[in-house]
Design a protein around this motif. Structure first.
Motif, PDB file in Angstrom:
ATOM      1  N   PRO A  73      71.656  46.809  57.963  1.00 44.92           N
ATOM      2  CA  PRO A  73      70.272  46.744  57.452  1.00 44.92           C
ATOM      3  C   PRO A  73      69.496  48.031  57.711  1.00 44.92           C
ATOM      4  O   PRO A  73      68.649  48.427  56.907  1.00 44.92           O
ATOM      5  N   LEU A  74      69.771  48.688  58.845  1.00 44.76           N
ATOM      6  CA  LEU A  74      69.085  49.935  59.171  1.00 44.76           C
ATOM      7  C   LEU A  74      69.360  51.004  58.116  1.00 44.76           C
ATOM      8  O   LEU A  74      68.429  51.613  57.579  1.00 44.76           O
ATOM      9  N   THR A 153      68.777  48.115  71.552  1.00 47.28           N
ATOM     10  CA  THR A 153      68.066  49.053  72.405  1.00 47.28           C
ATOM     11  C   THR A 153      68.967  49.403  73.580  1.00 47.28           C
ATOM     12  O   THR A 153      69.660  48.537  74.127  1.00 47.28           O
ATOM     13  N   GLU A 154      68.981  50.653  73.952  1.00 48.70           N
ATOM     14  CA  GLU A 154      69.864  51.145  75.014  1.00 48.70           C
ATOM     15  C   GLU A 154      69.670  50.372  76.318  1.00 48.70           C
ATOM     16  O   GLU A 154      68.551  50.224  76.807  1.00 48.70           O
ATOM     17  N   LYS A 217      61.759  55.924  73.896  1.00 47.65           N
ATOM     18  CA  LYS A 217      63.032  55.808  73.187  1.00 47.65           C
ATOM     19  C   LYS A 217      62.817  55.954  71.683  1.00 47.65           C
ATOM     20  O   LYS A 217      61.767  55.577  71.146  1.00 47.65           O
ATOM     21  N   VAL A 218      63.824  56.504  71.012  1.00 49.16           N
ATOM     22  CA  VAL A 218      63.720  56.804  69.581  1.00 49.16           C
ATOM     23  C   VAL A 218      64.996  56.353  68.871  1.00 49.16           C
ATOM     24  O   VAL A 218      65.988  55.992  69.507  1.00 49.16           O
ATOM     25  N   LEU A 219      64.958  56.375  67.551  1.00 49.65           N
ATOM     26  CA  LEU A 219      66.151  56.053  66.781  1.00 49.65           C
ATOM     27  C   LEU A 219      67.182  57.153  66.953  1.00 49.65           C
ATOM     28  O   LEU A 219      66.897  58.335  66.723  1.00 49.65           O
ATOM     29  N   CYS A 220      68.393  56.762  67.351  1.00 46.52           N
ATOM     30  CA  CYS A 220      69.491  57.721  67.524  1.00 46.52           C
ATOM     31  C   CYS A 220      70.709  57.256  66.746  1.00 46.52           C
ATOM     32  O   CYS A 220      70.985  56.055  66.660  1.00 46.52           O
ATOM     33  N   TRP A 241      77.375  54.889  61.316  1.00 49.00           N
ATOM     34  CA  TRP A 241      76.189  54.608  62.130  1.00 49.00           C
ATOM     35  C   TRP A 241      76.409  53.442  63.096  1.00 49.00           C
ATOM     36  O   TRP A 241      75.456  52.815  63.553  1.00 49.00           O
ATOM     37  N   GLU A 242      77.647  53.140  63.433  1.00 50.64           N
ATOM     38  CA  GLU A 242      77.951  51.982  64.276  1.00 50.64           C
ATOM     39  C   GLU A 242      77.308  52.061  65.657  1.00 50.64           C
ATOM     40  O   GLU A 242      77.023  51.040  66.278  1.00 50.64           O
ATOM     41  N   SER A 243      77.095  53.264  66.158  1.00 49.54           N
ATOM     42  CA  SER A 243      76.551  53.436  67.507  1.00 49.54           C
ATOM     43  C   SER A 243      75.033  53.591  67.511  1.00 49.54           C
ATOM     44  O   SER A 243      74.442  53.848  68.563  1.00 49.54           O
ATOM     45  N   ALA A 244      74.395  53.435  66.353  1.00 54.68           N
ATOM     46  CA  ALA A 244      72.945  53.632  66.258  1.00 54.68           C
ATOM     47  C   ALA A 244      72.188  52.643  67.127  1.00 54.68           C
ATOM     48  O   ALA A 244      72.548  51.463  67.213  1.00 54.68           O
ATOM     49  N   MET A 245      71.144  53.121  67.776  1.00 59.45           N
ATOM     50  CA  MET A 245      70.285  52.260  68.577  1.00 59.45           C
ATOM     51  C   MET A 245      69.002  52.995  68.928  1.00 59.45           C
ATOM     52  O   MET A 245      68.863  54.194  68.672  1.00 59.45           O
ATOM     53  N   ILE A 246      68.072  52.264  69.512  1.00 60.68           N
ATOM     54  CA  ILE A 246      66.861  52.864  70.060  1.00 60.68           C
ATOM     55  C   ILE A 246      67.194  53.320  71.481  1.00 60.68           C
ATOM     56  O   ILE A 246      67.542  52.504  72.340  1.00 60.68           O
ATOM     57  N   ALA A 247      67.112  54.613  71.718  1.00 60.04           N
ATOM     58  CA  ALA A 247      67.596  55.179  72.982  1.00 60.04           C
ATOM     59  C   ALA A 247      66.837  56.465  73.308  1.00 60.04           C
ATOM     60  O   ALA A 247      66.108  56.998  72.462  1.00 60.04           O
TER      61      ALA A 247
END
Length: 347
Positions: A73-74, A153-154, A217-220, A241-247
């Motif tokens: 979805p992101l 989120t991280e 934290k930001v979108l990474c 983008w499998e590792s994407a998160m807020i970090a």
């Protein structure tokens, strides 16, 4: 994956036609990565798609499907709302879903990006470093506009530690493997046993420091290496983008520590539009965690998951040539970053 999944191309084509309404002319297996099986689909109307196939019998791939609910979805939102368009995004099936699950597999269809990856482009030129840094800044700047509640989120997860300890124990307790690859694995990994556990203890300590860090934290993206970057005529594209998160920002900066950090960071900071504070201990955490988590994954593959020797050979090479041989270079590279930050502060 180096060996294609055990499904006939004709069966896969039939399933895709039914679920996506696409007329696939040819299926080309792409032997890369280990998070899923990859394919290039050529359709009769000239369209091309990238397909990821997840095997439910492989525990790592099965667990990777859990991340689909976050990053699909992101990337759909990022592309279709014009937040950041140089990406791969999912193609919806005929029911409007981002993924399609069958009995033994889950598949995701993506737009195909024509170009060349930067996997073999190291060391990166100044131009490439600046382009990546600018994109990282732009990705982080869209954080206020994305649906963060639907993202991971991280938490500075190190849950791999138990599997790593079990793999080391298995190697210790099995004096001789009948399989030559496993025997070679045993010899090389046990020779580094003390260092493995020293680094694991360091990661545990650094996790505590990371948890105490109050940085915004930001979108990474989470995995910005050359293999996840495709250079095209109209720019640089970010895939996987499998590792994407807020970090913390360090999550996406860690891949550029060392001599190249000065060029990368100055461009990154310029395009964020503000002064960015870097925590070297976060860079340490991400560096060592990355290598230990990869080591664990490849050990689990060889000792428990893989069914093909070709895949075992690949994973052993990854451990020897892309993991254990890099540990000693981490601290010197972080010290370069610390020196740069100190000079900037003193100046």
């Amino acid at each position: 994956m180096k060996v294609k999944y055990r499904i006939e191309d004709s069966d896969l084509v039939t399933k895709l036609d039914k679920e996506y309404g696409i007329q696939v002319e040819s299926v080309n297996f792409i032997p890369l990565g280990d998070s899923a099986y990859s394919y290039l689909l050529n359709c009769t109307n000239g369209e091309r798609y990238y397909l990821k196939l997840y095997d439910h019998q492989n525990d790592r791939q099965r667990s990777n499907t859990e991340r689909l609910q976050y990053y699909l979805p992101l990337t759909w939102q990022m592309y279709h709302q014009g937040l950041f368009r140089n990406i791969t995004y999912p193609i919806k099936n005929q029911n409007g879903g981002f993924k399609t699950t069958f009995t033994d597999i889950t598949v995701v269809l993506f737009n195909f990006i024509e170009g060349e990856t930067l996997a073999e482009a190291y060391p990166f030129s100044k131009e490439i470093l600046e382009t990546i840094a600018k994109s990282v800044a732009l990705i982080q700047k869209i954080t206020p506009f994305i649906e963060k509640t639907a993202l991971l989120t991280e938490t500075f997860d190190i849950s791999f530690e138990s599997d790593l300890e079990k793999c080391i124990s298995l190697l210790e307790n099995t004096k001789t493997f009948s399989n030559s690859i496993k025997q070679t694995l045993r010899e090389h990994v046990l020779a580094k046993k003390e260092q493995v556990f020293a680094l694991l203890n360091l990661v545990r300590k650094l996790r505590g420091i990371a948890l105490a860090d109050t940085k915004e934290k930001v979108l990474c993206h989470g995995d910005i290496w050359g293999g996840n970057l495709i250079r095209c005529e109209n720019g640089l594209y970010f895939i996987d983008w499998e590792s994407a998160m807020i970090a913390p920002p360090e999550y996406d900066l860690v891949g550029y520590i060392g001599e190249e950090f000065g060029v990368f960071f100055s461009t990154y900071e310029k395009h964020t539009g503000k002064i960015v504070t870097i925590n070297p201990d976060l860079l340490r955490f991400y560096s060592y965690r990355h290598h230990l988590r990869n080591l664990t994954s490849w050990l689990m593959n060889i000792l428990h998951r893989n069914t093909e020797e070709e895949q075992n050979e690949n994973d052993l090479e990854m451990i020897l040539c892309h993991c254990m041989n890099r540990w000693d270079s981490i601290e010197p590279r972080i010290r370069v970053v610390e020196a740069l930050l100190n000079n900037r502060r003193d100046g």
